[in-house]
Design an enzyme around this catalytic site. Structure first.
Site, PDB file in Angstrom:
ATOM      1  CD  GLU A 439      -2.814  -0.648  -0.148  1.00 61.82           C
ATOM      2  OE1 GLU A 439      -3.322  -1.403  -0.958  1.00 61.82           O
ATOM      3  OE2 GLU A 439      -2.909   0.610  -0.862  1.00 61.82           O
TER       4      GLU A 439
HETATM    5  C1  LIG Z   1       2.560  -9.796   0.296  1.00 57.71           C
HETATM    6  C2  LIG Z   1       2.357  -8.691  -0.790  1.00 57.71           C
HETATM    7  C3  LIG Z   1       1.273  -8.299  -1.195  1.00 57.71           C
HETATM    8  C4  LIG Z   1       1.071  -7.027  -2.081  1.00 57.71           C
HETATM    9  N1  LIG Z   1      -0.331  -7.126  -2.485  1.00 57.71           N
HETATM   10  C5  LIG Z   1      -0.238  -6.035  -3.493  1.00 57.71           C
HETATM   11  C6  LIG Z   1      -1.692  -6.185  -4.187  1.00 57.71           C
HETATM   12  O1  LIG Z   1      -2.612  -6.776  -3.819  1.00 57.71           O
HETATM   13  N2  LIG Z   1      -1.733  -5.252  -5.397  1.00 57.71           N
HETATM   14  C7  LIG Z   1      -0.590  -4.595  -5.810  1.00 57.71           C
HETATM   15  O2  LIG Z   1      -0.722  -3.900  -6.762  1.00 57.71           O
HETATM   16  N3  LIG Z   1       0.562  -4.629  -5.400  1.00 57.71           N
HETATM   17  C8  LIG Z   1       0.822  -5.451  -4.159  1.00 57.71           C
HETATM   18  N4  LIG Z   1       2.027  -5.764  -3.621  1.00 57.71           N
HETATM   19  C9  LIG Z   1       2.963  -4.967  -4.074  1.00 57.71           C
HETATM   20  C10 LIG Z   1       3.549  -3.980  -3.259  1.00 57.71           C
HETATM   21  O3  LIG Z   1       2.415  -2.891  -3.067  1.00 57.71           O
HETATM   22  C11 LIG Z   1       4.784  -3.358  -3.454  1.00 57.71           C
HETATM   23  O4  LIG Z   1       5.684  -4.601  -3.217  1.00 57.71           O
HETATM   24  C12 LIG Z   1       5.268  -2.121  -2.962  1.00 57.71           C
HETATM   25  O5  LIG Z   1       4.472  -1.033  -3.534  1.00 57.71           O
HETATM   26  C13 LIG Z   1       6.696  -1.790  -3.093  1.00 57.71           C
HETATM   27  O6  LIG Z   1       7.107  -2.074  -4.616  1.00 57.71           O
HETATM   28  P1  LIG Z   1       8.219  -2.756  -4.951  1.00 57.71           P
HETATM   29  O7  LIG Z   1       8.330  -4.116  -4.201  1.00 57.71           O
HETATM   30  O8  LIG Z   1       8.542  -2.823  -6.357  1.00 57.71           O
HETATM   31  O9  LIG Z   1       9.520  -1.986  -4.144  1.00 57.71           O
HETATM   32  P2  LIG Z   1      10.450  -0.659  -4.812  1.00 57.71           P
HETATM   33  O10 LIG Z   1       9.477   0.135  -5.519  1.00 57.71           O
HETATM   34  O11 LIG Z   1      11.492  -1.205  -5.610  1.00 57.71           O
HETATM   35  O12 LIG Z   1      10.941  -0.257  -3.465  1.00 57.71           O
HETATM   36  C14 LIG Z   1      12.261  -0.541  -2.958  1.00 57.71           C
HETATM   37  C15 LIG Z   1      12.564   0.341  -2.070  1.00 57.71           C
HETATM   38  O13 LIG Z   1      13.066   1.570  -2.747  1.00 57.71           O
HETATM   39  C16 LIG Z   1      12.433   2.638  -1.801  1.00 57.71           C
HETATM   40  N5  LIG Z   1      11.944   3.472  -2.944  1.00 57.71           N
HETATM   41  C17 LIG Z   1      11.348   3.326  -4.132  1.00 57.71           C
HETATM   42  N6  LIG Z   1      11.055   4.196  -4.935  1.00 57.71           N
HETATM   43  C18 LIG Z   1      11.741   5.504  -4.169  1.00 57.71           C
HETATM   44  C19 LIG Z   1      11.663   6.729  -4.433  1.00 57.71           C
HETATM   45  N7  LIG Z   1      11.254   7.301  -5.494  1.00 57.71           N
HETATM   46  N8  LIG Z   1      12.136   7.641  -3.285  1.00 57.71           N
HETATM   47  C20 LIG Z   1      12.400   6.723  -2.171  1.00 57.71           C
HETATM   48  N9  LIG Z   1      12.554   5.721  -1.906  1.00 57.71           N
HETATM   49  C21 LIG Z   1      12.064   4.885  -2.932  1.00 57.71           C
HETATM   50  C22 LIG Z   1      10.978   2.216  -1.359  1.00 57.71           C
HETATM   51  O14 LIG Z   1      10.469   2.587  -0.342  1.00 57.71           O
HETATM   52  C23 LIG Z   1      11.553   0.808  -0.987  1.00 57.71           C
HETATM   53  O15 LIG Z   1      12.104   0.841   0.535  1.00 57.71           O
HETATM   54  C24 LIG Z   1       2.170  -6.613  -2.605  1.00 57.71           C
HETATM   55  C25 LIG Z   1       3.414  -7.050  -2.280  1.00 57.71           C
HETATM   56  C26 LIG Z   1       3.414  -8.059  -1.337  1.00 57.71           C
HETATM   57  C27 LIG Z   1       4.766  -8.398  -0.690  1.00 57.71           C
END
Ligand SMILES: Cc1cc2nc3c(=O)[nH]c(=O)nc-3n(C[C@H](O)[C@H](O)[C@H](O)COP(=O)(O)OP(=O)(O)OC[C@H]3O[C@@H](n4cnc5c(N)ncnc54)[C@H](O)[C@@H]3O)c2cc1C
Length: 591
Positions: A439
């Site tokens: 989220e």
């Molecule tokens: C169990 C689980 C359930 C989920 N359920 C859903 C769902 O129902 N629907 C859905 O759409 N998604 C879902 N997700 C996805 C989840 O919302 C994402 O994992 C989350 O938004 C983070 O994206 P990412 O994993 O690509 O991490 P990344 O975006 O790669 O982030 C990695 C790190 O970098 C930081 N970061 C990234 N960009 C920036 C920036 N611009 N400035 C500062 N810091 C930054 C982040 O804060 C984080 O610490 C789920 C994930 C999991 C693990």
């Protein structure tokens, strides 16, 4: 694992932390009275404790086996979901027009906390359905509402929220899932979504997916994203289920926690394109999705509160039973319950105080949402909307961080047994870990708070918030009750730290945005500490006025002020001083 809904604490936080009492007196909720709300919350607590909580462990061990494209949930889960929805818990805030109960957000906030305390894995799917109902109701066409809302509201069908793709996580604008106009008013979607919560399951016979995708002629980034409703099964003219749509779960993830909640990779368009129906306008999908996400963000904050409450109950019960060592003056033939040792008391009180502070923030956010929807005049609704917008990232991020801290302390209180699965403390710790990630990660929440929420109304919303906290500190000071110890001074300092850090950030947003971004996460923590501490003091002052269980509320408020609010000055310094050190750190990160 035993979870007993803390009805007295929840009721007190609703009435006196989030000012539900005055809202009812003002007629914000029409005929609805405090007794009605108490009865609803008590029944939800009974259901959470008696029906859902006993299923949490089996969900953890059984997981969600995936075979031939189908997910099987743990034994008993499907039946519990059916009982839960038939009891009306899916429709608490949903519009009456579509079969909902149109109850206040704050009532649902209390219920949501309890569902998640009982089992995050179970409550995750319904949470997203409720968010989907909000988005469809706010942005969908009349035809789509007529076709889908009633069954989503009753919980006969569940919803999903599909943003994430391998290259598009926090950066939603990078998503590639494509939608092409089919010529018949519908769209054909092709692409892949990952990490989709309850993307496939056996709770309901249809699943209504809410999918973000990009039209071929869409502008780049978030301005070119549209939201589509994509049913798992298409509907026939009489509303019965028809052909399978071209959207399928390809696999499920094996993960650290919430094993009962299926997390799916979804493939759209393997067979020509999944049929989707546009929600809102083309290229305006982010605004629709924000309706869904804001609702879900508060609910995820309440996951943090729920898991923290459960961990606290578990740790307290263990600490009263487990005997080790002696307290001063005890005969050598005896041993004391670990709850008697000052360091264990410190951990237990930290757990209780952090949990109650996060609860107070989440409920206050829900109350601001209610005022934004129900206040009589437009100006009051608009101010409340901005206040809710300000508080939402804090409710999400502060509370889910608290969920992790408290679950970790819960393991520490148990000692070695906490690390062993059978006590349940380890599962809570594993389950809590996801909430700061999904989220919108907590880092993204902090950026949202600093860059979008502080500037609301030229800083007037956050300034009014600080003034409200100052008012509580003045009342605390005036109470002159020695049981509060140094609370008024510590909280007063915390609020001034928040105010100074706010002004510092606002002054840098345009000219030195990187400096503001570097301090965003500590700032959100400072915001949570100052706000949570003042709300606990507000509850304690109410307890003093009312009599009854004053000792525990005073103790919790005092403990928070003297142990957490006192950190505010140091965090303020971090906010305003950390950027140069962070930018000079390349060498430390080079290898
Ligand atoms: C169990 C689980 C359930 C989920 N359920 C859903 C769902 O129902 N629907 C859905 O759409 N998604 C879902 N997700 C996805 C989840 O919302 C994402 O994992 C989350 O938004 C983070 O994206 P990412 O994993 O690509 O991490 P990344 O975006 O790669 O982030 C990695 C790190 O970098 C930081 N970061 C990234 N960009 C920036 C920036 N611009 N400035 C500062 N810091 C930054 C982040 O804060 C984080 O610490 C789920 C994930 C999991 C693990």
């Amino acid at each position: 694992m035993i979870y007993r809904a803390p009805l007295a604490d929840i009721g007190f936080a609703l009435k006196y932390g989030a000012s539900l009492g005055p809202a009812i007196e003002q007629g914000l909720f029409g005929e609805l009275g405090l007794d009605d709300i108490d009865a609803i919350v008590a029944e939800a607590g009974r259901f959470a404790g008696e029906v859902i909580a006993p299923l949490n462990r089996i969900g953890d061990t059984y997981g969600t086996p995936f075979k031939d494209g189908a997910v099987t949930t743990a034994p008993g889960w499907k039946e519990a979901y059916r009982a839960w929805r038939l009891a009306g818990w899916n429709s608490v805030t949903a519009p009456a027009e579509w079969g909902g109960q149109a109850l206040p957000q704050i009532v649902n906030a209390a219920c949501t906390e309890m569902w998640h305390a009982a089992s995050i894995g179970f409550a995750n799917g319904p949470m997203l359905t409720m968010a989907a109902i909000d988005a469809l109701n706010a942005h969908g066409s009349d035809a789509l509402k007529r076709t889908y809302l009633e069954k989503l509201v009753s919980g006969e069908w569940m919803g999903t929220m599909q943003l994430t793709e391998p290259q598009a996580g926090s950066d939603v604008g990078a998503l590639r899932c494509r939608a092409e106009r089919a010529g018949d008013g519908a769209y054909r979607l092709k692409g892949q979504k990952i990490f989709i919560t309850y993307g496939e399951h056996d709770f309901t016979d249809n699943i209504i997916h809410f999918v973000l995708a990009r039209l071929p002629d869409a502008p780049p980034g978030t301005r070119g994203i549209s939201l589509f409703l994509v049913p798992k099964f298409m509907l026939q003219n009489d509303g019965s289920l028809g052909a399978r749509n071209d959207i399928r779960a390809h696999s499920i993830e094996h993960k650290l926690g919430i094993h009962g909640s299926p997390t799916c990779t979804m493939i759209l368009g393997d067979d020509g394109g999944a049929t989707g129906f546009l929600i809102g306008e083309e290229n305006a999908g982010m605004a629709c999705m924000f309706t869904m996400m804001n609702r879900a963000r508060l609910a995820v904050g309440l996951q943090g509160v729920g898991v923290a409450e459960c961990a606290t109950q578990l740790a307290l019960a263990y600490a009263r039973e487990r005997r080790q060592g002696r307290t001063a003056g005890m005969p050598s033939s005896e041993s004391a319950p670990i709850a008697a040792h000052p360091d264990v008391r410190r951990m237990l009180l930290s757990m209780r105080a952090l949990t109650q502070a996060a609860r107070a923030i989440c409920y206050s956010t829900a109350m601001a949402l209610d005022r934004s929807e129900r206040s009589a005049d437009e100006a009051a609704r608009s101010t409340a909307h901005q206040h809710a917008s300000l508080l939402t990232p804090v409710a999400k991020a502060f509370s889910t961080d608290i969920g992790n801290e408290v679950a970790s302390l819960g393991i520490q209180v148990h000692g070695g047994m906490g690390y062993i699965e059978e006590t349940g403390a380890a599962q809570l710790f594993r389950d809590a870990r996801i909430a700061p990630i999904y989220e919108g990660t907590n880092g993204i929440q902090a950026i949202d708070l600093v860059t979008r929420k502080l500037p609301l109304a030229d800083g007037a919303i956050v300034a009014a918030h600080c003034d409200e906290l100052r008012g509580i500190v003045r009342m605390l000071d005036a109470s002159n009750d020695p049981a509060f110890g140094w609370s008024a001074v510590r909280l007063g300092d915390a609020v001034e730290s928040l105010s100074r850090a706010t002004n510092w950030l606002l002054a840098r947003l345009d000219k030195e945005p990187d400096a503001a971004l570097a301090g965003a996460s500590p700032y959100l923590r400072l915001f949570g500490i100052a706000t949570g501490g003042c709300l606990l003091a507000k509850e304690a002052l109410a307890a003093l006025r009312l009599g009854g269980d004053t000792a525990s509320r005073l103790a919790v408020a005092r403990f928070f002020a003297e142990n957490f609010a006192v950190q505010a000055g140091a965090i303020e310094r971090t906010v305003v001083e950390c950027a140069p050190g962070i930018f000079a750190a390349d060498a430390a990160l080079a290898s």
